[in-house]
Design an enzyme around this catalytic site. Structure first.
Site, mmCIF file in Angstrom:
data_model
loop_
_atom_site.group_PDB
_atom_site.id
_atom_site.type_symbol
_atom_site.label_atom_id
_atom_site.label_comp_id
_atom_site.label_asym_id
_atom_site.label_seq_id
_atom_site.Cartn_x
_atom_site.Cartn_y
_atom_site.Cartn_z
ATOM 1 C CD GLU A 261 -2.946 -0.565 2.639
ATOM 2 O OE1 GLU A 261 -2.819 0.313 3.090
ATOM 3 O OE2 GLU A 261 -3.683 -1.509 2.973
ATOM 4 C CD GLU A 315 -12.099 1.555 0.121
ATOM 5 O OE1 GLU A 315 -12.545 0.411 0.811
ATOM 6 O OE2 GLU A 315 -10.894 1.744 0.077
ATOM 7 C CE LYS A 318 -10.411 2.620 4.574
ATOM 8 N NZ LYS A 318 -9.245 2.468 3.899
ATOM 9 C CD GLU A 324 -7.679 5.832 6.582
ATOM 10 O OE1 GLU A 324 -8.124 4.710 6.052
ATOM 11 O OE2 GLU A 324 -6.491 5.991 7.126
#
Length: 439
Positions: A261, A315, A318, A324
């Site tokens: 990541e 997203e 999250k 995030e």
């Protein structure tokens, strides 16, 4: 290599490797508004992203990837690790249902056992990670899949006691008692050390000491390691070499480091001022250029860097900081969050939508005043079937200007370009049209 039948992979002699090339992406799905798996496959294929990681084993995703040729790493979530550690039969059943049953059409090349386990506070989970990894690996062996499917687990930088300078990095003492036996097992089965590394977070947590440009692969003061005297012009390379130093200190000098990541948020809260669209675009664009060089780090120059970008989508469900929810290269509707050369779903290719890193690099270095260079550029375009028109717009227009000047104004040294113009310009138009249709 294509797997044609059960018999064809029972005796595969190759070491399991989950990564092809240098570039991959994380397909997270903690959202209620992102495209369907079928649409995601379409997006990945048109973006020519072959390596993909997911964080679970969702069957609709596995089915959507069937027959696509995409290389997939599935995840065993943290909440399933303890069960796999305590019950070998459950591990075997899990592999049968979520791996073997999708072979060979879905190219499952790896299983990530948990995620950042040693970065949390569940010490029972820490103790279960090795046993779960062994049980899943043994299940793969029983099903003749161990030479195809690689076992890994990703670590955060929380496992390190220090990472500056890179050569001084070691594992935390309380982590090391769990890490060393895990590394011994991974060394036996030829698995890499997987690291989640975020220059964005390093700068966000310590902006006074972590230069923004250094984190973004932009021009910045070079870090010189006082022990190795190696030079670092970007933070990600330094983070990777810090991991190599910790592995060396632990006795695993030959273990490869893969970045599972890394990314940059395009929007954040008040405490995250570096989370901007501009910075996210700069980081991810520069990272693509860095990976296109197909080279290693200062400490491991011959070990080609392999990176999974985080993440495919923003997203919206999250938890945590605002950032995030905003790491995606693509928005929830499938459109691009910012332009680094990919196109979103349902977009129409136009003047500025096709960015070729190779052509961009070529144009950026070319002296367009030289006739030979212009010819070389045209040849390059015809061979690669691509033109970068966005990031080098002025240079590109100058090149086209040289190719389309009036015959009456021709200087002797430019005469050959007139003939070149008559043949090349129509072909460049065809190339651009063909690119629009196929991309």
């Amino acid at each position: 290599m294509e797997w044609q039948s059960q018999a064809s992979y029972q005796f595969a002699p190759l070491k399991a490797e989950a990564f092809v090339g240098t570039y991959g992406i994380n397909y997270g799905r903690i959202a209620n508004n992102i495209p369907s798996p079928d649409k995601v496959v379409q997006l990945l294929r048109q973006s020519k992203i072959r390596n993909v990681r997911i964080y679970d084993f969702n069957h609709s995703v596995l089915q959507a990837f069937s027959g696509t040729g995409l290389e997939l790493v599935i995840g065993l979530p943290n909440e399933n690790v303890k069960d796999m550690a305590t019950n070998e039969d459950h591990a075997l059943t899990w592999v049968k249902e979520n791996v073997q049953s999708f072979f060979p059409e879905t190219r499952i090349r790896g299983i990530a056992i948990g995620n950042e386990v040693f970065g949390g506070n569940d010490y029972e989970l820490w103790g279960a990670l090795l046993k779960a990894s062994k049980n899943i690996h043994n299940a793969l062996k029983k099903l003749n899949l161990a030479d195809i499917v690689q076992i890994t687990t990703a670590h955060s930088q929380a496992v390190f006691a220090n990472s500056y300078p890179p050569s001084s990095c070691i594992f935390k003492e309380n982590v090391f008692q769990y890490m060393k036996p895990l590394l011994e097992f991974f060394d036996q089965i030829h698995s890499p050390f997987c690291l989640n590394a975020y220059p964005f977070l390093a700068h966000t947590y310590d902006p006074d000491h972590v230069d923004l440009n250094y984190a973004l692969f932009e021009k910045a003061p070079v870090l010189i390691d006082p022990i190795t005297h190696l030079h670092y012009d970007n933070l990600l390379d330094a983070q990777i070499d810090a991991a190599y130093a910790a592995l060396d200190d632990a006795g695993f000098q030959k273990m490869e480091v893969i970045i599972t990541e890394t990314g940059w948020a395009s929007h954040g809260g008040d405490s995250e001022p570096a989370a901007t669209v501009s910075n996210a675009r700069t980081y991810n664009y520069n990272l693509r250029k860095r990976l296109a060089l197909r080279k290693g780090t200062p400490f491991k120059p011959k070990s080609m860097l392999k990176v999974y970008i985080f993440a495919m989508f923003n997203e919206n469900l999250k938890d945590g900081a605002t950032s995030e929810n905003n790491y995606g290269l693509f928005k929830a509707d499938g459109s691009i969050a910012y332009d680094i050369g990919f196109r979103g779903l349902n977009s129409v290719a136009g003047y500025s939508s096709q960015l070729s890193l190779k052509c961009s690099s070529f144009l950026g270095k070319m002296d367009v005043s030289e006739e030979a260079n212009v010819k070389g550029f045209v040849f390059y375009v015809l061979i690669l079937d691509c033109v970068s028109l966005q990031r080098n717009k002025q240079r590109t227009e100058k090149v086209f200007g040289l190719l389309t000047f009036d015959r009456t104004d021709t200087k002797p040294a430019e005469k050959s370009l007139v003939g070149l113009r008559l043949y090349v310009v129509p072909h460049i138009s065809l190339i651009l049209g063909r690119t629009r249709k196929k991309c």
